[in-house]
Design an enzyme around this catalytic site. Structure first.
Site: not given
Length: 782
Positions: A53, A56-57, A134
């Site tokens: 993840h 991906e960012h 998040e």
């Protein structure tokens, strides 16, 4: 309406191993790309949870060729498209949608960011804080925690039970071992053999194939690397378990059944028709909702969750389980012929209405004989006793097929042409006035599409309107019509957007429901704070009328967009049955003129969340064009400043918003670490920088923004939304072309005037936040 063209994709594997799926759909006005990497959160080393993840960012933070302000996200936003990414258990997806003229530029940027990311340490340090924010929100989100608890019934060594959300502790970017793992993961998986590219658009298949070939040539070449097989889903012979929490009973089934077969099962489990499982549960007051879904599917492993929302806190799990097993036994021994036909119709209808992005993401296959055999085998393996209840299979969706006969225009229901003389001249005149006064049809869009939109707005309507809409929503959606309800203070708005053909029948069914007593049902559900604020924003911008509401005092008006004459007549006929009095409604919003009004709204989250809505000083096209151009210019800088540089929060956005015909700029922020006062201060600081930002901009973006309002490239749903608000604002039918023209000629000086109006709250400011006003400069809402 002509039969829809078959939209089965063309599948190819290019020389470098890139798998390609191409969909040619002439009806589309935009193009979409979905790039799937066969690697997700379960493929990272156990030492670094969240690495997939995190990567991906990082890929969105710019490359040497395309820095962040020229990267994919900024490029797509600048051209009015949509872009996002998602990291799942075993896949990571990047997707965007753009007009055809700018699509190649999007593909170039996507290939570049996947292949040549910067991965600079300073970028990683900043982005880790975003992921940590998040993670904090995720750890406090009730739905997320319920999902974690639900999966605790699986085997302890299965990765679905593990921790995969990145935070400061799991992403030690300062350590060389982590940096090596990050580079290795990218090199191992982010190459051609591990990727699938799906393209959808109005171009020919050959043109789409050429785009895919150009894209593939920018990628790093590599082989398909098999992903490691996970551990068993459950220990021993167990294949299911129950989980009860927060008024929900979950029946979880693990199996090895194709995804299409499980989707088929879930579709009929979820059916709410009489004679089905949900109807029986409601009749016995055991549950008031049922949602079956596939939570996980990979390498022959599947997890199906059947979620029952309990009606009471009593011990009902045993009764519900008995009814579930009885229904599954009935279903296993039923003839599925009609259900398979209906399921195929549903799939075809969804492809017929899906936009470019949804079509590119649609990888579902037809239900095969092998799928049916596998599902039958699963049901047999449950060793269920014969069914003892009188279940019924759900009937066909009435909106999926054209009506068997059409009523003749000008006749009272039940009459034939022989009775035409029974209708009086006064009746015809009255009916004509009723139709024309309440419902108008825009000719701004060509009739060469099979899509349309219908807007119906009531003033002072009783609360049963929302219940009636909810009861029809699923059948309408399956038939290609998105049916929705929105509360606007004293007004209520119903929208129908999608295929023309089912709309008269959906409208007729809605009228029938509304003319019957409706049981008001609560539709509230937990949502993150910023979404809760967005939901109540329209009501905050309206006024609440203290007088009692009923159909006797309610008034309504409507607008149809994209209907050819035949369907227009059918819609008018159905509209005559709507309750309430037809009338032209006044949509003048309360004038603020320099006032700053603060609305305090309670949310389930303790995180600070704030919306700032700044209406234009007037409804003139000149003001609207200048403010739209201003919103176009500040969208990327606002995100860059508050989310990337200051790291105030993970929910940061800005843009134009229209409420009951009123155009305004909307800013939104949710932060786990900054107070409402801090957010408000940063918003003020950002607005102070706008004059300099405009002065230093080489390109104001007039052309790029104006092109977004071309009817040739604007999706019908977006065009209809713009035309509805133009209708409420009193603009003429040439609104879209006029708006384009004014945007193109909007000058730098006009933008500076708009900035001054914005800073001075010339049209007023409305702040909707989950806490009290931060200073006396704000006036508390009544």
């Amino acid at each position: 309406m002509p039969a829809p063209a078959h939209l089965h994709p063309l599948h190819l594997t290019l020389a470098n191993g890139l798998r390609v799926s191409l969909r040619h759909a002439p009806r589309l006005k935009r193009c979409a790309a979905v790039l799937r990497v066969d690697a997700g959160s379960h493929d990272v080393p156990l030492a670094w949870p969240g690495l997939a993840h995190f990567l991906e960012h990082l890929l969105f933070l710019g490359t040497e060729r395309f820095p962040a302000d020229e990267g994919l996200m900024a490029y797509v936003q600048r051209h009015g498209g949509q872009v996002n990414a998602s990291t799942r258990e075993r896949t990571t997806e990047f997707f965007f949608e753009l007009p055809a003229a700018t699509f190649t530029g999007g593909l170039e940027r996507l290939a570049d960011m996947l292949t040549l990311p910067r991965l600079a340490l300073e970028d990683q340090l900043r982005e880790r804080e975003v992921l940590h924010a998040e993670f904090v929100a995720w750890s406090q989100d009730a739905k997320a925690q319920q999902q974690v608890a639900l999966l605790q019934g699986l085997a302890a060594d299965h990765p679905l039970r593990g921790f995969h959300a990145g935070n400061r502790d799991s992403l030690p970017v300062e350590r060389e071992a982590f940096q090596q793992a990050l580079r290795d993961f990218h090199a191992h998986f982010y190459q051609s053999g591990q990727m699938t590219l799906s393209l959808a658009g109005p171009q020919s298949l050959q043109a789409l194939q050429n785009l895919a070939q150009q894209f593939s040539e920018q990628l790093t070449s590599g082989p398909l690397r098999p992903q490691s097989a996970p551990a068993a889903l459950m220990q021993g012979h167990a294949r299911s378990y129950q989980h009860i929490a927060h008024n929900h009973l979950h029946h979880v089934i693990t199996c090895d059944v194709p995804r299409e077969a499980l989707d088929f099962l879930c579709a009929w489990l979820n059916a709410s028709a009489p004679g089905g499982l949900l109807a029986e549960l409601k009749a016995r007051h055991l549950a008031n909702a049922l949602q079956a879904s596939v939570l996980y599917h990979f390498a022959g492993q599947a997890v199906v969750d059947i979620d029952f929302t309990l009606s009471t806190q009593n011990e009902t799990a045993t009764q519900i389980e008995a009814l579930l097993h009885d229904w599954l036994s009935f279903f296993a021994h039923s003839d599925w012929t009609s259900l398979r036909e209906e399921f195929a119709l549903l799939a075809a209808r969804q492809q017929q209405i899906q936009g470019a992005l949804a079509l590119a993401r649609n990888d579902s296959q037809d239900l095969s004989e092998q799928d049916v055999v596998a599902l039958k085998a699963l049901l047999v393996s449950l060793h269920l006793p014969p069914s003892e209840h009188g279940w019924q299979l759900p009937p066909n969706n009435p909106f999926l097929r054209p009506p068997t006969r059409e009523e003749r225009a000008g006749l009272i229901r039940g009459q034939t042409s022989a009775h035409r003389g029974l209708r009086t001249f006064a009746q015809d005149r009255s009916r004509g006035r009723r139709e024309v006064s309440a419902l108008t049809f825009s000719q701004a869009l060509a009739h060469d599409s099979d899509e349309a939109a219908l807007y119906l707005q009531w003033r002072l309507a009783p609360s049963g309107l929302e219940t009636a809409v909810q009861s029809l929503r699923e059948n309408a959606r399956q038939a290609g019509v998105e049916l929705s309800f929105e509360s606007l203070g004293k007004d209520s708005l119903v929208k129908m957007i999608g295929l023309q053909e089912p709309m008269p029948a959906v409208l007729d069914a809605l009228a029938q429901r509304l003319n019957q007593p409706q049981e008001v049902q609560s539709t509230d559900s937990a949502m993150i704070a910023i979404r809760a604020l967005l939901k109540v924003l329209p009501a905050c911008c309206s006024t609440v009328d203290p007088q009692p509401v009923s159909w006797a005092t309610a008034h309504w008006q409507g607008l149809g967009v994209g209907f050819p004459p035949a369907y227009e007549a059918a819609v008018k006929t159905a509209a005559t049955r709507l309750p309430g009095q037809p009338a032209k409604l006044d949509h003048t919003l309360p004038a603020l003129s320099g006032e700053r009004v603060w609305h305090e709204v309670k949310t389930d989250s303790d995180e600070a969340a704030l919306l700032l809505f700044c209406p234009t000083p007037s409804r003139s096209l000149t003001d609207e064009a200048a403010w739209r151009l201003l919103g176009h210019l500040l969208q990327a800088p606002f995100y860059q400043r508050l989310r990337v540089e200051l790291q105030i929060g993970y929910a940061v956005f800005s843009g134009i918003r229209q409420i009951n015909g009123q155009t305004g700029l909307l800013f939104g922020v949710q932060s786990p670490s900054v107070s409402l006062e801090g957010i408000a201060d940063q918003l003020q600081n950002f607005l102070k920088q706008l004059p300099r930002m405009i002065e230093n901009s080489d390109d104001l973006g007039n052309l790029a923004l104006a092109q977004q309002f071309s009817v040739q490239t604007l999706p019908n749903a977006q065009a209809a939304e713009l035309l509805w608000h133009a209708h409420l604002a009193g603009h003429p039918s040439g609104y879209l072309a006029d708006l384009q023209s004014v945007i193109q000629t909007c000058s730098r000086a006009a933008l500076q005037v708009a900035v001054g109006q914005l800073k001075d709250a010339a049209g007023g400011w409305r702040c909707v936040a989950n806490g009290p006003r931060v200073s006396v400069a704000w006036q508390a809402a009544d």
